[in-house]
Design a protein around this motif. Structure first.
Motif, PDB file in Angstrom:
ATOM      1  N   VAL A 167       0.787  -1.065   0.113  1.00  0.00           N
ATOM      2  CA  VAL A 167      -0.006   0.050  -0.069  1.00  0.00           C
ATOM      3  C   VAL A 167       0.792   1.231  -0.042  1.00  0.00           C
ATOM      4  CG1 VAL A 167      -1.754   1.329   1.522  1.00  0.00           C
ATOM      5  CG2 VAL A 167      -2.122  -1.056   0.938  1.00  0.00           C
ATOM      6  N   PRO A 168       1.892   1.511   0.783  1.00  0.00           N
ATOM      7  CA  PRO A 168       2.712   2.514   0.680  1.00  0.00           C
ATOM      8  C   PRO A 168       3.316   2.810  -0.791  1.00  0.00           C
ATOM      9  CG  PRO A 168       3.368   1.364   2.575  1.00  0.00           C
ATOM     10  CD  PRO A 168       2.264   0.440   1.935  1.00  0.00           C
ATOM     11  N   GLN A 169       3.490   1.660  -1.529  1.00  0.00           N
ATOM     12  CA  GLN A 169       4.105   1.661  -2.843  1.00  0.00           C
ATOM     13  C   GLN A 169       2.925   2.316  -3.829  1.00  0.00           C
ATOM     14  OE1 GLN A 169       5.614  -1.682  -4.343  1.00  0.00           O
ATOM     15  NE2 GLN A 169       7.561  -1.871  -3.331  1.00  0.00           N
ATOM     16  N   ALA A 170       1.883   1.704  -3.417  1.00  0.00           N
ATOM     17  CA  ALA A 170       0.780   2.391  -4.246  1.00  0.00           C
ATOM     18  C   ALA A 170       0.319   3.898  -3.961  1.00  0.00           C
ATOM     19  CB  ALA A 170      -0.553   1.393  -3.699  1.00  0.00           C
ATOM     20  N   GLN A 171       0.399   4.156  -2.493  1.00  0.00           N
ATOM     21  CA  GLN A 171       0.226   5.627  -2.491  1.00  0.00           C
ATOM     22  C   GLN A 171       1.463   6.388  -3.015  1.00  0.00           C
ATOM     23  OE1 GLN A 171       0.362   5.089   2.087  1.00  0.00           O
ATOM     24  NE2 GLN A 171      -1.850   5.087   1.862  1.00  0.00           N
ATOM     25  N   ALA A 172       2.704   5.867  -3.066  1.00  0.00           N
ATOM     26  CA  ALA A 172       4.042   6.808  -3.632  1.00  0.00           C
ATOM     27  C   ALA A 172       3.701   6.753  -5.081  1.00  0.00           C
ATOM     28  CB  ALA A 172       5.162   6.081  -3.372  1.00  0.00           C
ATOM     29  N   LEU A 173       3.262   5.757  -5.847  1.00  0.00           N
ATOM     30  CA  LEU A 173       2.672   5.701  -7.109  1.00  0.00           C
ATOM     31  C   LEU A 173       1.813   6.971  -7.552  1.00  0.00           C
ATOM     32  CD1 LEU A 173       3.198   4.966  -9.961  1.00  0.00           C
ATOM     33  CD2 LEU A 173       1.741   3.072  -9.535  1.00  0.00           C
ATOM     34  N   ASP A 174       0.828   6.874  -6.756  1.00  0.00           N
ATOM     35  CA  ASP A 174      -0.373   7.923  -7.005  1.00  0.00           C
ATOM     36  C   ASP A 174       0.278   9.252  -6.656  1.00  0.00           C
ATOM     37  OD1 ASP A 174      -2.156   5.940  -7.381  1.00  0.00           O
ATOM     38  OD2 ASP A 174      -3.091   5.933  -5.342  1.00  0.00           O
ATOM     39  N   GLU A 175       1.023   9.398  -5.703  1.00  0.00           N
ATOM     40  CA  GLU A 175       1.512  10.922  -5.522  1.00  0.00           C
ATOM     41  C   GLU A 175       2.504  11.122  -6.701  1.00  0.00           C
ATOM     42  OE1 GLU A 175       3.368  10.668  -1.552  1.00  0.00           O
ATOM     43  OE2 GLU A 175       1.497  10.311  -0.643  1.00  0.00           O
ATOM     44  N   PHE A 176       3.568  10.425  -7.267  1.00  0.00           N
ATOM     45  CA  PHE A 176       4.172  10.642  -8.275  1.00  0.00           C
ATOM     46  C   PHE A 176       3.468  10.843  -9.550  1.00  0.00           C
ATOM     47  CE2 PHE A 176       6.770   8.802 -11.882  1.00  0.00           C
ATOM     48  CZ  PHE A 176       7.594  10.049 -11.988  1.00  0.00           C
ATOM     49  N   LEU A 177       2.392  10.218  -9.998  1.00  0.00           N
ATOM     50  CA  LEU A 177       1.776  10.313 -11.074  1.00  0.00           C
ATOM     51  C   LEU A 177       0.971  11.612 -11.029  1.00  0.00           C
ATOM     52  CD1 LEU A 177       0.463   6.687 -12.156  1.00  0.00           C
ATOM     53  CD2 LEU A 177       2.171   8.373 -12.995  1.00  0.00           C
ATOM     54  N   GLU A 178       0.546  11.927  -9.852  1.00  0.00           N
ATOM     55  CA  GLU A 178      -0.311  13.264  -9.714  1.00  0.00           C
ATOM     56  C   GLU A 178       0.767  14.378  -9.880  1.00  0.00           C
ATOM     57  OE1 GLU A 178      -2.118  15.331  -5.955  1.00  0.00           O
ATOM     58  OE2 GLU A 178      -3.108  13.410  -6.374  1.00  0.00           O
ATOM     59  N   SER A 179       1.883  14.250  -9.494  1.00  0.00           N
ATOM     60  CA  SER A 179       2.996  15.465  -9.632  1.00  0.00           C
ATOM     61  C   SER A 179       3.278  15.598 -11.151  1.00  0.00           C
ATOM     62  CB  SER A 179       4.132  15.062  -8.668  1.00  0.00           C
ATOM     63  OG  SER A 179       5.020  14.166  -9.507  1.00  0.00           O
ATOM     64  N   LYS A 180       2.665  14.541 -11.978  1.00  0.00           N
ATOM     65  CA  LYS A 180       3.009  14.557 -13.522  1.00  0.00           C
ATOM     66  C   LYS A 180       1.447  14.976 -14.112  1.00  0.00           C
ATOM     67  CE  LYS A 180       7.344  13.141 -13.743  1.00  0.00           C
ATOM     68  NZ  LYS A 180       8.322  13.782 -14.145  1.00  0.00           N
ATOM     69  N   GLY A 181       0.527  15.362 -13.258  1.00  0.00           N
ATOM     70  CA  GLY A 181      -0.767  15.299 -13.827  1.00  0.00           C
ATOM     71  C   GLY A 181      -1.311  14.202 -14.341  1.00  0.00           C
ATOM     72  N   SER A 182      -0.995  13.233 -13.797  1.00  0.00           N
ATOM     73  CA  SER A 182      -1.656  11.866 -14.313  1.00  0.00           C
ATOM     74  C   SER A 182      -2.271  11.060 -13.149  1.00  0.00           C
ATOM     75  CB  SER A 182      -0.698  11.211 -15.096  1.00  0.00           C
ATOM     76  OG  SER A 182      -1.122  10.073 -15.827  1.00  0.00           O
ATOM     77  N   SER A 183      -2.749   9.974 -13.447  1.00  0.00           N
ATOM     78  CA  SER A 183      -2.974   9.096 -12.317  1.00  0.00           C
ATOM     79  C   SER A 183      -3.134   7.466 -12.803  1.00  0.00           C
ATOM     80  CB  SER A 183      -4.469   9.467 -11.724  1.00  0.00           C
ATOM     81  OG  SER A 183      -5.666   9.203 -12.755  1.00  0.00           O
ATOM     82  N   ILE A 184      -3.700   6.317 -12.137  1.00  0.00           N
ATOM     83  CA  ILE A 184      -3.851   5.181 -12.344  1.00  0.00           C
ATOM     84  C   ILE A 184      -5.198   5.159 -12.875  1.00  0.00           C
ATOM     85  CG2 ILE A 184      -3.995   2.923 -11.577  1.00  0.00           C
ATOM     86  CD1 ILE A 184      -1.189   3.542 -11.870  1.00  0.00           C
ATOM     87  N   ALA A 185      -5.193   4.866 -14.120  1.00  0.00           N
ATOM     88  CA  ALA A 185      -6.837   4.742 -14.666  1.00  0.00           C
ATOM     89  C   ALA A 185      -7.608   3.353 -14.080  1.00  0.00           C
ATOM     90  CB  ALA A 185      -6.818   4.695 -16.170  1.00  0.00           C
ATOM     91  N   GLY A 186      -6.738   2.290 -14.066  1.00  0.00           N
ATOM     92  CA  GLY A 186      -7.200   1.127 -13.518  1.00  0.00           C
ATOM     93  C   GLY A 186      -6.391   0.008 -13.180  1.00  0.00           C
ATOM     94  N   VAL A 187      -6.866  -0.787 -12.318  1.00  0.00           N
ATOM     95  CA  VAL A 187      -5.853  -1.877 -11.907  1.00  0.00           C
ATOM     96  C   VAL A 187      -6.546  -3.349 -12.295  1.00  0.00           C
ATOM     97  CG1 VAL A 187      -5.048  -3.194  -9.889  1.00  0.00           C
ATOM     98  CG2 VAL A 187      -4.910  -0.812  -9.811  1.00  0.00           C
TER      99      VAL A 187
END
Length: 189
Positions: free
Chosen positions: A91-111
């Motif tokens: 979960v911490p990796q998932a949160q870090a990925l979300d934060e990183f992508l958000e900093s790029k103006g993006s997000s995870i569309a789906g899993v």
């Protein structure tokens, strides 16, 4: 950007299906396993650390994994999107990925989680080990990786389910049938 996480235990078919998805959707594939193997092959300092951890069947610490993943994303600024394979595992990796992508103006569309039972996984990986000789597919290390997935990694799924981003696909059957099911999920986005 169209970003997906392809989720499943070792041997679920993530690599096989990723190849087909890359071709169809022109996405960049980022496999933490491939990143680790490349660093190990090049005997980089990071690769030596990763090699020792993998040899013991342990997960690579989040900070190393996240740094390598961010570096790969940054290498592809014009990408249509990414398939993340083997990440996040916590979960911490998932949160870090979300934060990183958000900093790029993006997000995870789906899993998309590939469901494959342990008997099938063991059979597939034994075959893959014969064909490729991958060190991390040896029986003792493999069992640790499968146990790690079912005891720890699988807990990432509720994180994405709470965001209504989780889809499950049966990972047992013909490769093309599984691919059709994966494509049906992605085409919704």
């Amino acid at each position: 950007m169209l970003n997906f996480v392809l989720f499943g235990p070792p041997g679920a078919g993530k690599g096989t299906q990723s190849e087909k998805l890359i071709e169809k959707y022109q996405l960049i594939h980022i496999s933490t396993g491939d990143l680790f193997r490349a660093h190990i092959k090049n005997q980089s300092p990071l690769g030596q650390r990763v090699s020792a951890l993998i040899a013991e069947g342990q997960l690579v610490p989040d900070e190393i994994t996240i740094a390598m993943l961010e570096e790969e994303v940054d290498k592809n600024p014009g990408a249509k999107g990414f398939i993340f394979d083997g990440f996040p595992r916590t979960v911490p990796q998932a949160q870090a990925l979300d934060e990183f992508l958000e900093s790029k103006g993006s997000s995870i569309a789906g899993v998309i989680a590939l469901d494959v039972d342990q008997e099938e996984l063991t059979k597939r990986i034994a075959q893959r080990q014969l064909e490729t000789g991958r060190v991390d597919d040896q029986a003792d290390k493999l069992q640790k990786r499968i146990e790690e997935y079912f005891s720890k990694t699988i807990h990432v799924l509720p994180y994405y389910e709470a965001q209504q981003k989780l889809s499950k696909v049966n990972g047992i059957g013909k490769i093309d049938d599984i691919f059709a099911d994966l494509s049906a999920v992605i085409d919704k986005y």
